[in-house]
Design a protein around this motif. Sequence first.
Motif, PDB file in Angstrom:
ATOM      1  N   HIS A  73       0.819  -1.205   0.000  1.00  0.00           N
ATOM      2  CA  HIS A  73       0.000   0.000   0.000  1.00  0.00           C
ATOM      3  C   HIS A  73       0.860   1.265   0.000  1.00  0.00           C
ATOM      4  CE1 HIS A  73      -3.184  -2.864   1.213  1.00  0.00           C
ATOM      5  NE2 HIS A  73      -3.911  -2.070   0.465  1.00  0.00           N
ATOM      6  N   PHE A  74       2.003   1.230   0.673  1.00  0.00           N
ATOM      7  CA  PHE A  74       2.926   2.359   0.657  1.00  0.00           C
ATOM      8  C   PHE A  74       3.442   2.597  -0.760  1.00  0.00           C
ATOM      9  CE2 PHE A  74       7.391   3.970   1.753  1.00  0.00           C
ATOM     10  CZ  PHE A  74       6.987   5.289   1.852  1.00  0.00           C
ATOM     11  N   ASP A  75       3.755   1.541  -1.494  1.00  0.00           N
ATOM     12  CA  ASP A  75       4.183   1.683  -2.890  1.00  0.00           C
ATOM     13  C   ASP A  75       3.082   2.339  -3.724  1.00  0.00           C
ATOM     14  OD1 ASP A  75       6.691   0.573  -2.409  1.00  0.00           O
ATOM     15  OD2 ASP A  75       6.086  -1.441  -3.041  1.00  0.00           O
ATOM     16  N   LEU A  76       1.842   1.920  -3.512  1.00  0.00           N
ATOM     17  CA  LEU A  76       0.718   2.536  -4.230  1.00  0.00           C
ATOM     18  C   LEU A  76       0.578   4.007  -3.843  1.00  0.00           C
ATOM     19  CD1 LEU A  76      -2.035  -0.240  -4.006  1.00  0.00           C
ATOM     20  CD2 LEU A  76      -0.531   0.288  -5.944  1.00  0.00           C
ATOM     21  N   PHE A  77       0.720   4.288  -2.552  1.00  0.00           N
ATOM     22  CA  PHE A  77       0.601   5.670  -2.072  1.00  0.00           C
ATOM     23  C   PHE A  77       1.665   6.559  -2.716  1.00  0.00           C
ATOM     24  CE2 PHE A  77       1.553   9.038   1.059  1.00  0.00           C
ATOM     25  CZ  PHE A  77       0.325   9.673   1.058  1.00  0.00           C
ATOM     26  N   LYS A  78       2.890   6.073  -2.825  1.00  0.00           N
ATOM     27  CA  LYS A  78       3.951   6.859  -3.460  1.00  0.00           C
ATOM     28  C   LYS A  78       3.606   7.146  -4.919  1.00  0.00           C
ATOM     29  CE  LYS A  78       7.260   4.086  -2.055  1.00  0.00           C
ATOM     30  NZ  LYS A  78       8.586   3.471  -1.841  1.00  0.00           N
ATOM     31  N   GLN A  79       3.038   6.167  -5.613  1.00  0.00           N
ATOM     32  CA  GLN A  79       2.607   6.392  -6.996  1.00  0.00           C
ATOM     33  C   GLN A  79       1.479   7.415  -7.050  1.00  0.00           C
ATOM     34  OE1 GLN A  79       1.869   2.795  -9.376  1.00  0.00           O
ATOM     35  NE2 GLN A  79       3.016   1.678  -7.803  1.00  0.00           N
ATOM     36  N   LEU A  80       0.554   7.298  -6.118  1.00  0.00           N
ATOM     37  CA  LEU A  80      -0.572   8.223  -6.048  1.00  0.00           C
ATOM     38  C   LEU A  80      -0.098   9.661  -5.851  1.00  0.00           C
ATOM     39  CD1 LEU A  80      -3.745   8.494  -5.746  1.00  0.00           C
ATOM     40  CD2 LEU A  80      -3.322   8.395  -3.284  1.00  0.00           C
ATOM     41  N   MET A  81       0.921   9.839  -5.029  1.00  0.00           N
ATOM     42  CA  MET A  81       1.396  11.178  -4.680  1.00  0.00           C
ATOM     43  C   MET A  81       2.477  11.709  -5.621  1.00  0.00           C
ATOM     44  SD  MET A  81      -0.663  11.780  -2.314  1.00  0.00           S
ATOM     45  CE  MET A  81      -0.051  13.374  -1.806  1.00  0.00           C
ATOM     46  N   LYS A 102       3.867  13.704  -8.323  1.00  0.00           N
ATOM     47  CA  LYS A 102       3.323  14.870  -9.028  1.00  0.00           C
ATOM     48  C   LYS A 102       3.370  14.723 -10.538  1.00  0.00           C
ATOM     49  CE  LYS A 102       7.604  17.497  -8.729  1.00  0.00           C
ATOM     50  NZ  LYS A 102       8.271  18.590  -8.094  1.00  0.00           N
ATOM     51  N   SER A 103       4.265  13.889 -11.052  1.00  0.00           N
ATOM     52  CA  SER A 103       4.324  13.690 -12.500  1.00  0.00           C
ATOM     53  C   SER A 103       3.490  12.491 -12.939  1.00  0.00           C
ATOM     54  CB  SER A 103       5.772  13.508 -12.946  1.00  0.00           C
ATOM     55  OG  SER A 103       6.327  12.365 -12.340  1.00  0.00           O
ATOM     56  N   GLY A 104       2.938  11.774 -11.971  1.00  0.00           N
ATOM     57  CA  GLY A 104       2.144  10.591 -12.279  1.00  0.00           C
ATOM     58  C   GLY A 104       0.743  10.940 -12.767  1.00  0.00           C
ATOM     59  N   GLN A 105       0.176   9.995 -13.448  1.00  0.00           N
ATOM     60  CA  GLN A 105      -1.168  10.178 -14.002  1.00  0.00           C
ATOM     61  C   GLN A 105      -2.240   9.476 -13.178  1.00  0.00           C
ATOM     62  OE1 GLN A 105      -1.609  12.267 -16.623  1.00  0.00           O
ATOM     63  NE2 GLN A 105       0.572  12.647 -16.327  1.00  0.00           N
ATOM     64  N   VAL A 106      -1.844   8.877 -12.066  1.00  0.00           N
ATOM     65  CA  VAL A 106      -2.768   8.102 -11.249  1.00  0.00           C
ATOM     66  C   VAL A 106      -3.445   9.016 -10.231  1.00  0.00           C
ATOM     67  CG1 VAL A 106      -2.980   6.176  -9.650  1.00  0.00           C
ATOM     68  CG2 VAL A 106      -1.306   6.071 -11.498  1.00  0.00           C
ATOM     69  N   ASP A 107      -4.769   8.967 -10.193  1.00  0.00           N
ATOM     70  CA  ASP A 107      -5.515   9.775  -9.234  1.00  0.00           C
ATOM     71  C   ASP A 107      -6.145   8.947  -8.121  1.00  0.00           C
ATOM     72  OD1 ASP A 107      -4.970  12.270 -10.377  1.00  0.00           O
ATOM     73  OD2 ASP A 107      -6.576  11.996 -11.841  1.00  0.00           O
ATOM     74  N   SER A 108      -6.125   7.623  -8.289  1.00  0.00           N
ATOM     75  CA  SER A 108      -6.673   6.778  -7.224  1.00  0.00           C
ATOM     76  C   SER A 108      -6.317   5.315  -7.467  1.00  0.00           C
ATOM     77  CB  SER A 108      -8.188   6.930  -7.118  1.00  0.00           C
ATOM     78  OG  SER A 108      -8.827   6.364  -8.237  1.00  0.00           O
ATOM     79  N   THR A 148      -5.386  15.018  -4.256  1.00  0.00           N
ATOM     80  CA  THR A 148      -5.616  16.399  -4.680  1.00  0.00           C
ATOM     81  C   THR A 148      -4.489  17.332  -4.238  1.00  0.00           C
ATOM     82  OG1 THR A 148      -6.992  16.823  -2.743  1.00  0.00           O
ATOM     83  CG2 THR A 148      -8.130  16.140  -4.739  1.00  0.00           C
ATOM     84  N   VAL A 149      -3.653  16.882  -3.300  1.00  0.00           N
ATOM     85  CA  VAL A 149      -2.497  17.671  -2.866  1.00  0.00           C
ATOM     86  C   VAL A 149      -1.542  17.904  -4.040  1.00  0.00           C
ATOM     87  CG1 VAL A 149      -0.430  17.587  -1.406  1.00  0.00           C
ATOM     88  CG2 VAL A 149      -2.635  16.974  -0.461  1.00  0.00           C
ATOM     89  N   LYS A 150      -1.574  17.022  -5.030  1.00  0.00           N
ATOM     90  CA  LYS A 150      -0.671  17.156  -6.176  1.00  0.00           C
ATOM     91  C   LYS A 150      -0.874  18.476  -6.913  1.00  0.00           C
ATOM     92  CE  LYS A 150      -1.634  13.111  -8.053  1.00  0.00           C
ATOM     93  NZ  LYS A 150      -1.587  11.895  -8.867  1.00  0.00           N
ATOM     94  N   LYS A 151      -2.000  19.099  -6.721  1.00  0.00           N
ATOM     95  CA  LYS A 151      -2.246  20.416  -7.338  1.00  0.00           C
ATOM     96  C   LYS A 151      -1.362  21.476  -6.705  1.00  0.00           C
ATOM     97  CE  LYS A 151      -7.049  19.435  -8.415  1.00  0.00           C
ATOM     98  NZ  LYS A 151      -8.433  19.784  -8.163  1.00  0.00           N
ATOM     99  N   PHE A 152      -0.827  21.176  -5.539  1.00  0.00           N
ATOM    100  CA  PHE A 152       0.041  22.090  -4.792  1.00  0.00           C
ATOM    101  C   PHE A 152       1.341  21.340  -4.493  1.00  0.00           C
ATOM    102  CE2 PHE A 152      -4.426  22.517  -3.630  1.00  0.00           C
ATOM    103  CZ  PHE A 152      -4.694  23.784  -4.123  1.00  0.00           C
TER     104      PHE A 152
END
Length: 148
Positions: free
Chosen positions: A89-97, A99-105, A117-121
């Motif tokens: 799950h930590f690996d997934l979370f890192k992908q989620l966060m 900023k250059s990734g395309q994954v939103d969930s 949504t933090v990726k917007k900032f």
Amino acid sequence: MSDLNKLYKETILEHNRNPRNYGKPETWTHEAEGLNAVCGDLVHVYLTIEAGLLKQINYAGESCAISMASASMMTEFSQGMTVSQWQHHFDLFKQLMDKSGQVDSFPELGPVNTLATVKKFPSRIKSATLCWYALAAAINGEATATTE
């Protein structure tokens, strides 16, 4: 405001006002400190691992609302997982966060997905991820973690 942004705002405010698992427990088996020197976020993670299971996770510290809410969500989400489940799950979370990734969930992350949504900032990504890196450090027997 989109539904995801509204949910994000509500989730951050709820976890910041009513943090889960906040405070230093009486006992623990692993601990680590996370520091984001750029913004001053400091979080200390305490956990008890028994038979490969994350039995109890607590945190304490002085951080911004995003950092504290993420820590609250992380403890609530992660408690009861095996170490290997959490690492996945930590690996997934890192992908989620990322900023250059395309994954939103990721379905496996459930309510943690609202943090995407933090990726917007981009400057706030480190605040949202600090506690996760601190928990990883604690699991690995490391004393400190940083987002630098």
